[in-house]
Design an enzyme around this catalytic site. Structure first.
Site, PDB file in Angstrom:
ATOM      1  N   ALA A   1       0.863  -1.174   0.000  1.00 15.08           N
ATOM      2  CA  ALA A   1       0.000   0.000   0.000  1.00 15.08           C
ATOM      3  C   ALA A   1       0.906   1.232   0.000  1.00 15.08           C
ATOM      4  CB  ALA A   1      -0.877  -0.014   1.243  1.00 15.08           C
TER       5      ALA A   1
ATOM      6  N   GLY B   1       0.586  -4.929   0.889  1.00 16.88           N
ATOM      7  CA  GLY B   1      -0.617  -4.975   0.052  1.00 16.88           C
ATOM      8  C   GLY B   1      -0.366  -5.619  -1.305  1.00 16.88           C
TER       9      GLY B   1
ATOM     10  N   GLU C   1      -0.670  -9.221  -0.680  1.00 12.17           N
ATOM     11  CA  GLU C   1      -2.101  -9.494  -0.484  1.00 12.17           C
ATOM     12  C   GLU C   1      -2.856  -9.487  -1.808  1.00 12.17           C
ATOM     13  OE1 GLU C   1      -1.811  -6.373   2.530  1.00 12.17           O
ATOM     14  OE2 GLU C   1      -3.098  -7.631   3.783  1.00 12.17           O
TER      15      GLU C   1
ATOM     16  N   GLU D   1       4.339  -5.187   7.348  1.00 10.83           N
ATOM     17  CA  GLU D   1       3.525  -4.170   8.026  1.00 10.83           C
ATOM     18  C   GLU D   1       3.937  -3.930   9.476  1.00 10.83           C
ATOM     19  OE1 GLU D   1       2.326  -6.494   6.017  1.00 10.83           O
ATOM     20  OE2 GLU D   1       0.855  -5.619   4.663  1.00 10.83           O
TER      21      GLU D   1
HETATM   22  N1  CAA Z   1       4.558   3.269  -0.673  1.00 14.46           N
HETATM   23  C1  CAA Z   1       4.957   4.443  -1.186  1.00 14.46           C
HETATM   24  N2  CAA Z   1       6.115   4.597  -1.837  1.00 14.46           N
HETATM   25  C2  CAA Z   1       6.924   3.542  -1.948  1.00 14.46           C
HETATM   26  C3  CAA Z   1       6.581   2.277  -1.435  1.00 14.46           C
HETATM   27  C4  CAA Z   1       5.341   2.158  -0.765  1.00 14.46           C
HETATM   28  N3  CAA Z   1       4.888   0.995  -0.278  1.00 14.46           N
HETATM   29  N4  CAA Z   1       7.591   1.413  -1.678  1.00 14.46           N
HETATM   30  C5  CAA Z   1       8.514   2.105  -2.359  1.00 14.46           C
HETATM   31  N5  CAA Z   1       8.127   3.379  -2.515  1.00 14.46           N
HETATM   32  C6  CAA Z   1       8.839   4.476  -3.177  1.00 14.46           C
HETATM   33  C7  CAA Z   1       9.979   4.978  -2.306  1.00 14.46           C
HETATM   34  O1  CAA Z   1       9.478   5.907  -1.353  1.00 14.46           O
HETATM   35  C8  CAA Z   1      10.861   5.594  -3.335  1.00 14.46           C
HETATM   36  O2  CAA Z   1      10.330   6.854  -3.705  1.00 14.46           O
HETATM   37  P1  CAA Z   1      11.311   8.137  -3.840  1.00 14.46           P
HETATM   38  O3  CAA Z   1      12.241   7.784  -4.971  1.00 14.46           O
HETATM   39  O4  CAA Z   1      10.349   9.249  -4.173  1.00 14.46           O
HETATM   40  O5  CAA Z   1      12.008   8.275  -2.539  1.00 14.46           O
HETATM   41  C9  CAA Z   1      10.685   4.677  -4.550  1.00 14.46           C
HETATM   42  O6  CAA Z   1       9.474   3.972  -4.340  1.00 14.46           O
HETATM   43  C10 CAA Z   1      11.797   3.647  -4.683  1.00 14.46           C
HETATM   44  O7  CAA Z   1      11.904   2.946  -3.462  1.00 14.46           O
HETATM   45  P2  CAA Z   1      13.277   2.796  -2.627  1.00 14.46           P
HETATM   46  O8  CAA Z   1      14.169   3.952  -2.882  1.00 14.46           O
HETATM   47  O9  CAA Z   1      12.909   2.496  -1.211  1.00 14.46           O
HETATM   48  O10 CAA Z   1      13.873   1.496  -3.352  1.00 14.46           O
HETATM   49  P3  CAA Z   1      14.882   0.450  -2.706  1.00 14.46           P
HETATM   50  O11 CAA Z   1      15.349  -0.406  -3.833  1.00 14.46           O
HETATM   51  O12 CAA Z   1      15.899   1.092  -1.852  1.00 14.46           O
HETATM   52  O13 CAA Z   1      13.969  -0.460  -1.714  1.00 14.46           O
HETATM   53  C11 CAA Z   1      11.993  -1.680  -1.099  1.00 14.46           C
HETATM   54  C12 CAA Z   1      12.928  -1.236  -2.246  1.00 14.46           C
HETATM   55  C13 CAA Z   1      12.753  -2.672  -0.202  1.00 14.46           C
HETATM   56  C14 CAA Z   1      10.796  -2.394  -1.724  1.00 14.46           C
HETATM   57  C15 CAA Z   1      11.556  -0.451  -0.280  1.00 14.46           C
HETATM   58  O14 CAA Z   1      11.046   0.524  -1.177  1.00 14.46           O
HETATM   59  C16 CAA Z   1      10.478  -0.730   0.737  1.00 14.46           C
HETATM   60  O15 CAA Z   1      10.758  -1.275   1.779  1.00 14.46           O
HETATM   61  N6  CAA Z   1       9.213  -0.315   0.422  1.00 14.46           N
HETATM   62  C17 CAA Z   1       8.123  -0.409   1.365  1.00 14.46           C
HETATM   63  C18 CAA Z   1       7.622  -1.844   1.489  1.00 14.46           C
HETATM   64  C19 CAA Z   1       6.538  -1.927   2.529  1.00 14.46           C
HETATM   65  O16 CAA Z   1       6.734  -1.668   3.717  1.00 14.46           O
HETATM   66  N7  CAA Z   1       5.329  -2.322   2.082  1.00 14.46           N
HETATM   67  C20 CAA Z   1       4.181  -2.491   2.955  1.00 14.46           C
HETATM   68  C21 CAA Z   1       3.348  -1.226   2.955  1.00 14.46           C
HETATM   69  S1  CAA Z   1       2.098  -1.268   4.194  1.00 14.46           S
HETATM   70  C22 CAA Z   1       0.817  -2.132   3.513  1.00 14.46           C
HETATM   71  O17 CAA Z   1       0.908  -2.661   2.408  1.00 14.46           O
HETATM   72  C23 CAA Z   1      -0.437  -2.179   4.367  1.00 14.46           C
HETATM   73  C24 CAA Z   1      -1.485  -3.108   3.865  1.00 14.46           C
HETATM   74  O18 CAA Z   1      -1.422  -4.311   4.061  1.00 14.46           O
HETATM   75  C25 CAA Z   1      -2.676  -2.611   3.231  1.00 14.46           C
END
Ligand code: CAA
Length: 263
Positions: free
Chosen positions: A69, A114, A117, A137
């Site tokens: 998400a 998400g 999911e 999460e």
């Molecule tokens: N939401 C919003 N933006 C996201 C994102 C997310 N879930 N995942 C990545 N991005 C964005 C980053 O903010 C970044 O944007 P900027 O360039 O503007 O800073 C861009 O995508 C590239 O990401 P990274 O620079 O972080 O890339 P990386 O290669 O260093 O890392 C990654 C990749 C390990 C996937 C890392 O991006 C990450 O950990 N992302 C979040 C994953 C996460 O926690 N997902 C769960 C979300 S909560 C959820 O999903 C709740 C639910 O069940 C409904």
């Protein structure tokens, strides 16, 4: 919403296979409210489209299927809006899960939160070798809100699901295959071709029978066995009433290929 109005999706139809590609590579295809709205519209349209037999969901680029998400939107939630947020995602994913046409997730990279999911709501999951899976999460002070606490244990068993849900660890594609999160892992360059071929093999069968088989699995999965088997018997009866069943069984006796009409 017309196809031309999609901002965060690319939708193509070729050889009766619709490919729905989540297209927010700048955010690793994270699901924001607009993308959820567009997914809902796309699935409502495509499940009724006579030109479509199977749907494939994938992400743009080689890095991510869906990285979760959109965390920027999560920062604004409170107790009440958080529940509504979760219910909205569940509604859209249920539309996917209850699709009468098979939905294949072609997982082409990060498949987190998400995103995982979303893959779990699909009927079949095929992953590229570089795919990475996780429910991170808890690292954000959250729990999954789009079905992960329920669909993951049903798929891989409670113990393995709880390990993923509590550690938030990311697992590699081969491990996801080993524990049953995905059906198969293929080289990234072959992912879409593999999924298209899988769709073709499914579409060679009687379409009403594939829908009834999906219905039987979905309807029966939360019922006690005796009631689930009663559901199977009722749907078996429905299948016996189709022209395609007469054709399929007769073709076997006649030693020829069946010609299914979807009736
Ligand atoms: N939401 C919003 N933006 C996201 C994102 C997310 N879930 N995942 C990545 N991005 C964005 C980053 O903010 C970044 O944007 P900027 O360039 O503007 O800073 C861009 O995508 C590239 O990401 P990274 O620079 O972080 O890339 P990386 O290669 O260093 O890392 C990654 C990749 C390990 C996937 C890392 O991006 C990450 O950990 N992302 C979040 C994953 C996460 O926690 N997902 C769960 C979300 S909560 C959820 O999903 C709740 C639910 O069940 C409904």
């Amino acid at each position: 919403m017309e196809a031309a109005e999609y901002k965060n999706l690319l939708v193509t139809i070729e050889d009766r296979v619709a490919v729905v590609q989540i297209n927010r590579p700048q955010a690793l295809n994270a699901l924001d409210a607009r993308t959820l709205d567009e997914l809902e519209t796309a699935f409502r349209v495509l499940r009724e489209d006579q030109a479509v037999g199977v749907l494939i969901v994938t992400g743009t680029g080689e890095k991510a299927f869906v990285a979760g998400a959109d965390i920027r939107e999560l920062t604004k939630l409170d107790g009440v809006s958080g529940r509504a947020y979760s219910l909205r995602g569940l509604e859209v994913f249920d539309l996917i899960h209850s699709s009468p046409k098979p939905v294949i997730a072609a997982i082409n990279g990060y498949c987190l939160g998400g995103g995982c999911e979303l893959a779990l709501a699909c009927h079949i999951r095929i992953a590229s070798e570089n795919a990475r899976f996780g429910q991170p999460e808890v690292k954000l002070g959250l729990i999954p809100g789009y079905g992960g606490t329920q669909r993951l244990p049903r798929l891989v068993g409670t113990g393995r699901a709880i390990e993923m849900l509590l550690t938030g660890d990311v697992i590699e594609a081969r491990e996801a295959e080993r524990i049953g999160v995905v059906n198969r892992v293929v080289p990234g360059a072959e992912l879409l071709a593999y999924c298209r071929d899988l769709a073709k093999r499914i579409m060679a069968n009687a379409p009403l029978a594939t829908t009834l088989a999906l219905n039987a699995v979905n309807a029966g999965s939360d019922l006690p066995l005796d009631r689930a088997l009663a559901v199977e018997a009722a749907l078996f009866g429905l299948a016996c009433g189709t022209e395609d069943m007469k054709e399929g069984t007769k073709a076997f006796i006649d030693k020829r290929k069946p010609s299914f009409k979807g009736r």
